[in-house]
Design a protein around this motif. Structure first.
Motif, mmCIF file in Angstrom:
data_model
loop_
_atom_site.group_PDB
_atom_site.id
_atom_site.type_symbol
_atom_site.label_atom_id
_atom_site.label_comp_id
_atom_site.label_asym_id
_atom_site.label_seq_id
_atom_site.Cartn_x
_atom_site.Cartn_y
_atom_site.Cartn_z
ATOM 1 N N PHE A 239 0.810 -1.219 0.000
ATOM 2 C CA PHE A 239 0.000 0.000 0.000
ATOM 3 C C PHE A 239 0.845 1.272 0.000
ATOM 4 N N LYS B 254 0.967 10.433 6.587
ATOM 5 C CA LYS B 254 -0.353 9.788 6.601
ATOM 6 C C LYS B 254 -0.281 8.271 6.786
ATOM 7 N N HIS B 255 0.757 7.642 6.248
ATOM 8 C CA HIS B 255 0.814 6.178 6.332
ATOM 9 C C HIS B 255 1.753 5.705 7.426
ATOM 10 N N LEU C 161 1.293 4.392 11.805
ATOM 11 C CA LEU C 161 1.527 2.973 12.055
ATOM 12 C C LEU C 161 2.644 2.737 13.072
ATOM 13 N N SER D 92 2.207 3.750 17.773
ATOM 14 C CA SER D 92 1.982 2.866 18.917
ATOM 15 C C SER D 92 3.311 2.301 19.419
ATOM 16 N N LEU E 146 -2.830 -1.336 22.064
ATOM 17 C CA LEU E 146 -2.566 -0.720 20.765
ATOM 18 C C LEU E 146 -2.352 -1.744 19.660
ATOM 19 N N ASN E 147 -1.988 -2.948 20.038
ATOM 20 C CA ASN E 147 -1.743 -3.958 19.008
ATOM 21 C C ASN E 147 -2.660 -5.148 19.212
#
Lengths: 314, 286, 203
Positions: free
Chosen positions: B176, B193-194, B198, B201, B279-280
């Motif tokens: 992605f 943004k990506h 990610l 966390s 968070l995960n």
């Protein structure tokens, strides 16, 4: 013909966390009812990513501990309890897994094939048998001493099949044996499966590949959103759709490129949004209020089983 | 029948799902830590820690639950003040370390030369014993409160930087991100943004788990005499002073402050692990 | 008329073992072209090279005889596994709008419901996800679509639905489509012409 295996109202679900504090329930299999007779190939056909493999894992009793399982299973009319599953697993019922990824990458093929045996003489006996079976599948003697990563695609498939055969099983569950194989290997797999049947083994073929299902099986069970919606004889798929009863099965037949590639509107929702009532209502042109309210039961019509209030009978 | 009891405090926790329990643990642990830290500002050391020679070296009692020292000061107040300082040092040091880790982690994703550079810097800092490095930096920065913060802060970023470097590398190879590039998005847009959402966390968990290390190292070098100055009520100083009195049987001078320090460190660990669970969710799905 | 040309494309994951060897290939935007290849024949690699997902190859990919400029790539890839080209932490609305914001009418043509916009990729079925990934690729600036086994994981009914919407849209807006598949029956049904990757690939 004798009934070997009976799966009655099987449901498998998971509760999982996905974002922060939210919890969701995933009903991967809602109502699965199938029978397997002696000396037949039964294909369970469902779209990919639908958790069809869970059916295999459910029968073998190797589901993860957070799975919620309901429903009953019988082996030769004896209830398939966890103890019985453990006893039969790998002996009477064995699995051909999807890929070599199911093998231990650090262990030689022959030792994985025979499994863990402590007794030295028993072990040698098994190894001898393993060599015989490998030979029958045209696998070279050296293959036994290889590690999984050294196998080519076709060899890997043969290793998995011959390993499953080692303990003279009565039932073999083949989990998606064809994807990722080239045309020649697919054809070989089809021959191998039919060959298994000729040897007196019953096969449950779990697949999303309708071509393979039609070429190998005696009966096809169609899985839609976790429900068995129709069980029909494979010959009903071969020439025309007249003997297919469920609207989805008919649509599936008509949608095949060789049968007209006919468009049916609607869409198949995700397992998180299984509708109340009939699972197929989003695509169905015959639906009524009744279909939106209650899941139709699986009823017997002729030689088929169908889950529909308005089966299409010509 | 249990459903009706759900709002029946405090039993609702028993029936709550794991996620709620996790959150509860995090909140309780954080409240304890925050109140210890804040008490530092409300306790006036000049009035609360009066020397009282009529009360020296008293064993723990209801009046002085941690006992008193050789100058008659209440050990409980001293310990709380010491822990407050420890948490403060930990917080400052963690901020410094996190900033360094983020900068180096992002730098490593620029190109292979930068990545090699970052990898060598991480290995270099990782290969020198922590304590030695902290003492060196601390002394060269003039010692004292700021010396310790710099010493601890400049040495604790290696694990987080290593994690970030690996994580960013992994995300950058995902399909992605490649697609985002083909949609004409700029490098900066993709990072913002990506990639950043990610890794955030990972950063949060990394920071929380950095605290216990920072606190322990601060206490160690203060104990050795290279850290905070002797008139600060730091745990390291308290323990160092207590060494001289242990032989006289005043065990409580070291026992309670040491235990409290351990307790604080374990609380941070607990928070870190539970935040990680929260968070995960995909790695902890039971 | 737009043309997509690949000249002397060679690629291997290691130097001994070339997956693609000196491939030459041309198509224009009036075509629905099929590319047939067995699994393991390197078709996915070829698709990724055409669409810029792999850039360490030898040879040239040319659009109208010019190399591809930076910025939005007019040659867009649709993938076999739509969930792999979606950020799992984004909702579907954001995922679609990363490319463009289609009108209500287009959403309807692709069978996408507005209510799905607030969901995350893990909450949609494979067919629903693939509709999003197709529509995202059909940005107004897109000239060519490379569709790599996009319905292999779906059932036959969904397969028809997906190809129907994609091909209608492509014809209407003059977008060239390269349909890459191992399913010769499907290729015969939906493409104007089919070529074999093995014929292009000089092994």
């Amino acid at each position: 013909m004798n009934k070997l295996l009976e799966v009655d109202n099987l449901s498998i679900g998971f509760t999982q966390y996905f974002k922060g504090l939210k919890q969701r329930k995933l009903n991967v299999i809602s109502d699965l009812t199938i029978d397997l007779y002696e000396n037949e190939i039964l294909a369970v056909l469902g779209s990919s990513g639908s958790g069809k493999s869970l059916l295999a894992h459910g029968i073998l009793g190797i589901l993860p501990p957070n799975a919620e399982v309901n429903g009953l299973m019988y082996y030769k009319n004896e209830e398939l309890t966890d103890e019985l599953k453990e006893k039969l697993r790998g002996n009477t019922i064995s699995l051909i897994p999807q890929s070599v990824n199911y093998l231990n990458p650090l262990m030689k093929i022959k030792y994985q094939a025979i499994g863990y045996i402590e007794d030295e003489s028993l072990k040698n006996e098994k190894l001898k048998k393993q060599e015989e079976i490998f030979e029958r599948y045209n696998l070279d003697k050296t293959v036994g001493d290889m590690y999984p990563h050294q196998l080519s695609g076709g060899m890997a498939r043969k290793v998995l099949i011959s390993t499953a055969l080692l303990n003279n099983p009565k039932i073999i569950i083949a989990d998606e044996p064809t994807p990722g194989l080239d045309k020649k290997s697919v054809d070989e797999t089809i021959t191998d499966l039919i060959d298994l049947k000729d040897k007196g083994v019953s096969v449950i073929l779990i697949t999303h590949d309708i071509d393979t299902a039609i070429k190998t099986s005696d009966r096809i069970a169609i899985l839609y959103l976790g429900y068995i919606i129709e069980v029909t004889e494979t010959k009903n798929f071969k020439y025309n759709n007249e003997n297919l009863l469920h609207p989805y099965t008919k649509a599936l037949f008509n949608a095949l490129p060789e049968n007209g590639f006919k468009l049916t509107n609607g869409h198949q929702p995700s397992y998180l949004n299984i509708p109340k009532g009939c699972p197929y209502q989003d695509n169905c042109e015959y639906k009524t209020d009744k279909c939106l309210k209650k899941v139709p039961p699986l009823v017997k019509i002729g030689t088929s089983l169908v889950r529909c209030y308005y089966p299409i009978i010509n | 029948m249990f459903k009706n009891k759900k709002n029946n405090k405090p039993w609702f926790l028993y029936h709550a799902n794991l996620r709620v329990k996790t959150l509860f643990i995090i909140i309780v642990a954080s409240l304890i830590l925050i109140s210890i830290f804040l008490s530092n500002f409300f306790i006036n050391p000049n009035t609360a820690l009066t020397t009282d020679f009529s009360n020296i070296n008293q064993a723990p009692s209801f009046e002085h639950i941690f006992g008193t020292d050789w100058m008659g000061r209440d050990m409980f107040v001293r310990t709380i003040l010491g822990l407050g300082i420890s948490i403060g040092v930990g917080a400052f040091a963690s901020v410094i370390s996190t900033i360094i880790a983020i900068i180096l982690g992002s730098l490593s994703s620029v190109n292979s030369v930068a990545d090699e550079f970052v990898a060598s810097v991480i290995d270099l800092f990782g290969s020198i014993p922590h304590i030695l490095l902290i003492i060196l930096i601390s002394i060269s920065c003039g010692g004292g409160f700021y010396g310790v913060i710099l010493g601890v802060g400049l040495t604790h970023w290696t694990p987080l930087a290593r994690v970030l470097r690996a994580e960013i590398k992994k995300i950058k190879t995902t399909e992605f991100i490649k697609l985002s590039e083909q949609l004409g998005k700029s490098k900066w847009w993709i990072i913002k943004k990506h990639i950043f959402p990610l890794v955030i966390s990972q950063i949060i968990v990394g920071v929380i788990l950095m605290f216990p290390h920072a606190i322990m190292h601060e206490a160690s070098i203060s104990f050795l005499g290279f850290g905070l100055s002797p008139h600060e009520p730091a745990i390291g100083i308290i323990l160092a002073e207590a060494m001289g009195y242990l032989s006289t049987g005043a065990w409580w001078l070291a026992f309670y402050p040491g235990l409290s320090l351990l307790f604080i460190v374990l609380l941070f660990d607990l928070i870190g692990e539970n935040v990680h669970k929260l968070l995960n969710p995909q790695t902890t799905n039971t | 008329m737009e043309t997509l040309k690949a000249e002397h494309i060679s690629f291997g994951y290691n130097s001994k073992n070339m997956v693609l060897n000196d491939i030459n290939f041309t198509m224009d935007n009036s075509m629905i072209l099929g590319l047939f290849g067995d699994s393991g024949s390197g078709k996915s690699t070829f698709c990724k090279i055409l669409t810029g997902f792999i850039d360490s190859y030898k040879g040239n990919v040319l659009l109208n005889n010019k190399s591809i400029e930076n910025g939005f790539n007019p040659i867009q890839l649709i993938y076999q596994h739509p969930e792999k080209i979606m950020n799992p932490r984004w909702n579907m609305g954001d995922i679609l709008k990363e490319s463009w914001n289609p009108s209500e009418k287009i959403l309807n043509e692709f069978g996408i419901k507005r209510e799905w916009f607030n969901r995350y990729p893990s909450e949609l079925s494979g067919g629903e996800l693939q509709r999003f990934s197709i529509l995202r690729a059909l940005n107004p600036k897109t000239k060519f679509i490379i569709a790599d086994e996009i319905t292999t994981m779906l059932d036959a009914v969904t397969q028809v639905q997906i190809w129907d919407s994609l091909l209608k849209y492509a014809k209407k807006y003059n977008i060239g489509v390269l349909v890459v598949s191992h399913d010769d029956k499907l290729l015969n049904k939906i493409t104007d012409r089919t070529i074999l990757l093995d014929d292009l690939n000089k092994q």
